[in-house]
Design a protein around this motif. Sequence first.
Motif, mmCIF file in Angstrom:
data_model
loop_
_atom_site.group_PDB
_atom_site.id
_atom_site.type_symbol
_atom_site.label_atom_id
_atom_site.label_comp_id
_atom_site.label_asym_id
_atom_site.label_seq_id
_atom_site.Cartn_x
_atom_site.Cartn_y
_atom_site.Cartn_z
ATOM 1 N N ALA A 60 0.833 -1.204 0.000
ATOM 2 C CA ALA A 60 0.000 0.000 0.000
ATOM 3 C C ALA A 60 0.866 1.253 0.000
ATOM 4 C CB ALA A 60 -0.934 -0.010 1.211
ATOM 5 N N ASP A 144 -8.109 4.058 -1.985
ATOM 6 C CA ASP A 144 -8.798 2.880 -1.456
ATOM 7 C C ASP A 144 -9.402 2.030 -2.568
ATOM 8 O OD1 ASP A 144 -8.159 3.383 1.179
ATOM 9 O OD2 ASP A 144 -10.033 4.418 1.631
ATOM 10 N N VAL A 147 -6.374 0.111 -4.239
ATOM 11 C CA VAL A 147 -5.809 -0.997 -3.448
ATOM 12 C C VAL A 147 -6.876 -1.947 -2.948
ATOM 13 C CG1 VAL A 147 -3.859 0.437 -2.762
ATOM 14 C CG2 VAL A 147 -5.820 0.205 -1.205
ATOM 15 N N ASN A 149 -9.333 -1.530 -0.619
ATOM 16 C CA ASN A 149 -9.245 -1.506 0.841
ATOM 17 C C ASN A 149 -10.533 -2.046 1.467
ATOM 18 O OD1 ASN A 149 -8.626 -1.002 3.501
ATOM 19 N ND2 ASN A 149 -8.240 1.175 3.231
ATOM 20 N N HIS A 170 -3.395 -0.905 6.523
ATOM 21 C CA HIS A 170 -3.733 -1.382 5.186
ATOM 22 C C HIS A 170 -3.437 -2.863 4.995
ATOM 23 C CE1 HIS A 170 -3.135 3.077 4.389
ATOM 24 N NE2 HIS A 170 -4.398 2.849 4.101
ATOM 25 N N THR A 173 -6.001 -5.374 2.147
ATOM 26 C CA THR A 173 -6.011 -4.725 0.836
ATOM 27 C C THR A 173 -5.569 -5.719 -0.239
ATOM 28 O OG1 THR A 173 -3.787 -3.924 1.366
ATOM 29 C CG2 THR A 173 -5.594 -2.353 1.646
#
Length: 255
Positions: A60, A144, A147, A149, A170, A173
Amino acid sequence: MPAPDPVAAELTLTGRITTASNATFLGSIGDAAVVYKPIRGEKPLWDFPDGHLAHREVAAYLISEILGWNIVPRTWLREGPFGEGMVQSWQETDPEQDAVDLVAMDDVPETGWRHVLDGQDEEGRIVALVHEDTPALRRMAVFDVVVNNADRKGDHILEMVDGHRYGVDHGLTFHSDHKLRTVLWGWVGEALTAEESEGVNRVSHALQGDLGRDLAELLTAQEISSLAARCAALRATGRFPGPRGGMPAVPWPLF
């Protein structure tokens, strides 16, 4: 006198964050305060069976660096008192600021904030989940999505005195399946700005070079392929996506 090497210098533990679901320690490297999450302290997760949370945290950070928005504090892998783990620069936040909040329905701000959803508190009162309408949070929302999230809680946003906003925690993810769970749904359907689109473009291009090779040490090939697909989808639509699928759209608890 040169600063200590963040990878080789001694990592000294100074405390433990007991509210974290995985082993999380406060420490220092020289005069620098850090957070240390050893891999051996991670609890197995049925829906994230591949890899390690620490690796996802570092991945991340690499994405944050390519985006160029300074969303994730400096994060790296190194040995510590309990073996290899993730180390992240500690950030002192401003306790007077709240980028995300729960407010009474009558207190929802008319400007400068986005209204996400309504619910009931422990006493049955109707409350609203709101967050700032700022470029910093918009960029975090784009991050977000990129990745994927699955755990953007309100307390995973660090409010700095100068108005900057960091995102932390994170570990959940980069899943190859859609897992986006976030409190930052305030811009659903809105067009990305030129700056936001350029950031996504940078990630797409970097995946073909050094970023792709670095991520290969941290994520599975399927996860990297899904990351590229998410970037391509964002570039194609040019808009903030909305919730989809049967899974919850927000994490629980919210904070």
